[in-house]
Scaffold this motif. Sequence first.
Motif, short mmCIF file in Angstrom:
data_model
loop_
_atom_site.label_atom_id
_atom_site.label_comp_id
_atom_site.label_asym_id
_atom_site.label_seq_id
_atom_site.Cartn_x
_atom_site.Cartn_y
_atom_site.Cartn_z
N GLU A 265 -14.93 22.51 -30.72
CA GLU A 265 -14.71 21.97 -32.08
C GLU A 265 -15.54 22.70 -32.98
O GLU A 265 -16.21 21.10 -32.71
CB GLU A 265 -13.95 21.91 -32.00
N VAL A 266 -15.88 22.90 -33.52
CA VAL A 266 -17.24 23.09 -34.91
C VAL A 266 -16.67 22.80 -36.18
O VAL A 266 -17.40 22.87 -36.96
CB VAL A 266 -17.94 23.49 -34.77
N MET A 391 -16.94 17.81 -39.78
CA MET A 391 -17.92 18.17 -39.42
C MET A 391 -18.16 20.07 -39.99
O MET A 391 -19.71 19.95 -39.55
CB MET A 391 -16.88 18.83 -38.66
N LYS A 392 -18.00 20.43 -41.07
CA LYS A 392 -18.33 21.58 -41.67
C LYS A 392 -19.10 21.51 -42.14
O LYS A 392 -20.29 22.27 -42.70
CB LYS A 392 -16.41 22.30 -41.97
N ASP A 393 -19.28 20.61 -43.28
CA ASP A 393 -20.69 20.03 -44.26
C ASP A 393 -21.66 20.14 -43.30
O ASP A 393 -23.17 20.23 -43.12
CB ASP A 393 -20.19 19.18 -45.02
N LEU A 394 -21.45 19.16 -41.81
CA LEU A 394 -22.49 18.96 -41.05
C LEU A 394 -23.36 20.20 -40.61
O LEU A 394 -24.59 20.65 -40.30
CB LEU A 394 -22.46 17.60 -40.06
N GLY A 395 -22.03 21.20 -39.39
CA GLY A 395 -22.68 22.46 -39.62
C GLY A 395 -23.30 23.41 -40.52
O GLY A 395 -23.94 23.80 -40.27
N THR A 409 -26.07 16.65 -33.89
CA THR A 409 -24.78 16.07 -32.62
C THR A 409 -24.31 15.01 -32.62
O THR A 409 -23.26 14.75 -32.50
CB THR A 409 -25.93 15.92 -31.63
N GLU A 410 -25.57 13.79 -33.30
CA GLU A 410 -24.14 12.59 -32.80
C GLU A 410 -22.97 12.49 -33.87
O GLU A 410 -22.41 11.85 -33.97
CB GLU A 410 -25.72 11.53 -33.68
N GLY A 411 -23.18 13.27 -35.38
CA GLY A 411 -23.01 13.12 -36.25
C GLY A 411 -21.14 14.37 -36.07
O GLY A 411 -19.75 13.43 -36.26
N MET A 412 -21.27 15.01 -34.91
CA MET A 412 -20.58 16.24 -35.08
C MET A 412 -19.60 15.88 -33.33
O MET A 412 -18.25 15.31 -33.49
CB MET A 412 -20.61 17.21 -34.09
N ASP A 413 -20.14 14.18 -32.77
CA ASP A 413 -19.79 13.45 -31.30
C ASP A 413 -18.25 12.81 -31.92
O ASP A 413 -17.34 12.25 -31.33
CB ASP A 413 -20.72 12.92 -30.67
N LEU A 419 -11.62 12.69 -34.66
CA LEU A 419 -10.38 13.93 -35.17
C LEU A 419 -9.37 13.50 -33.34
O LEU A 419 -8.17 14.32 -33.37
CB LEU A 419 -10.55 14.90 -35.40
N GLU A 420 -9.79 13.38 -32.04
CA GLU A 420 -9.28 13.57 -31.38
C GLU A 420 -8.33 12.43 -31.35
O GLU A 420 -7.01 12.39 -31.10
CB GLU A 420 -9.97 13.13 -30.28
#
Length: 499
Positions: A265-266, A391-395, A409-413, A419-420
């Motif tokens: 999920e992104v 997450m959207k801003d990181l992307g 990758t670290e920020g998204m993880d 979020l989970e």
Amino acid sequence: MKTTQPAGGRTRAVIYVRISQDRTGAGLGVDRQREDCEALAERMGWDVLEVYVDNDVSAFSGKLRKDYRRMLADLDEGKATIVIVWHTDRLTRSIVELEEYIELSDRRGIATHTVQAGTVDLATPSGRMTARILGAVARQESEHKGERVARARRQKALKGEWMGGIRPFGWGVPTGEKRKKVDRKTGEEVEVDELDMMQAVPEEAEALRYWTDEILSGGSIRSLVKWCADKGVTTTRGNTVTHQDMRDMLLRPRNAGIAVYRGEEVGRGQWEPIVDEAKYRAVCAILKDPSRTTTPGATPKWLGSLLFRCGRGECPHYVYVTQSGGRQYPSYRCQTGHGGGRRAEVVDQYVEDVIVERLSRDDAHDLLLPTAGDVDVSGLQAEAERIGRRMKDLGGLYGAGQLELGPFTEGMDAARGQLEGVMQQLARAATQDPLVDLVGAPDVRKAWKALELERKRNVLRALVEVTLKTPRQGRMPDGGYFDYEAVQFDWKRGGTSRQ
């Protein structure tokens, strides 16, 4: 493609052509390469023995190139002394493969000629150096191309754009326009409907919402597959809906408006979701529960099959229904086969009567699990939206080249982990207690009879554990022969026990 054998004394040559992406499926790229290579062979007076073709296969991807491997085997057997390619990067973009080709060429005296880059003399140190430099350049081009493609696809995913492939159930409304595509089976050009993949198909969306609510209410994948068969609902390819199809459709993040890239999920998509995200998360939690049976198996026909416990001594096993031993009626017997049986129809009816009576009492509401009142749904949803925006801003930063892969990758993880946790809490609020349709019903017995067997079994699982103790022999006080007292009820809710 093979040609006639050359006349005596003439130079024997083979041609290798490859294209890594054939968007149309028409093979036009390899056809053009072959024509240019054949023209070079004609100018040089060489006889072409065979043309080896790998269409729509990348030399950089690592996938097996069948004709390339066949050509090497033929060359090793002395079939030809000349290899003609359109460019060196058509031959190989792998350093390992290049070294293998150089060793073979040196051992068998094979010369390589290209339409675009001239002769590559692998018999001399300078020629081999040139080939290695060209190979390194080709590999760098492939890596850059792959990186550009990956970045573009990630940006599309982050924007919520459709990434292509088979139309997912629930999505793709015809726009009224047509587009042309090549049928891979026939090779013919056909017209197909242009689809708006950001729009939900109304009847399919309604089915997805119904399936979601059924799972949250204790329904099973098996019952939904049967529902599809009864209603004539098929996959988007027109096939019968299988157990795996149903599971995949329910677990698709797109249903909840969630964008996915490479299985992760992104962020939020740019479309209106079909299913509420909290409900989607709850369905995922249910279907991915490790304790849940994941194989369809045989459809149960009895309420207590493999749910009622055997109560003979300290036996830990469950009972199932059988008609073995010459009996005239189905009976519950232990999985181990020891002891006698209990008439299944009478046991099921008695258990159903006890459950209905318990759910008809004035204090039946005390049996219900706590509702979403103990979960701050609005607060959790706000937190989920904040994490989604992050997450959207990181992307966006990564897509613009302002953030390196490691920090991204670290920020998204970290964001996905947060979020989970939030979604697991929201799932609690969305999951429906199996008892909710019965407790408080004007006629509990009527409501019970209206349930499908799988829903009844879910109520049984949630409410009580039934054990079939060793029955007494002979006539019972009520004049019958069925020992009702040998059916033991251990209530999981309400703190009540009945034997």
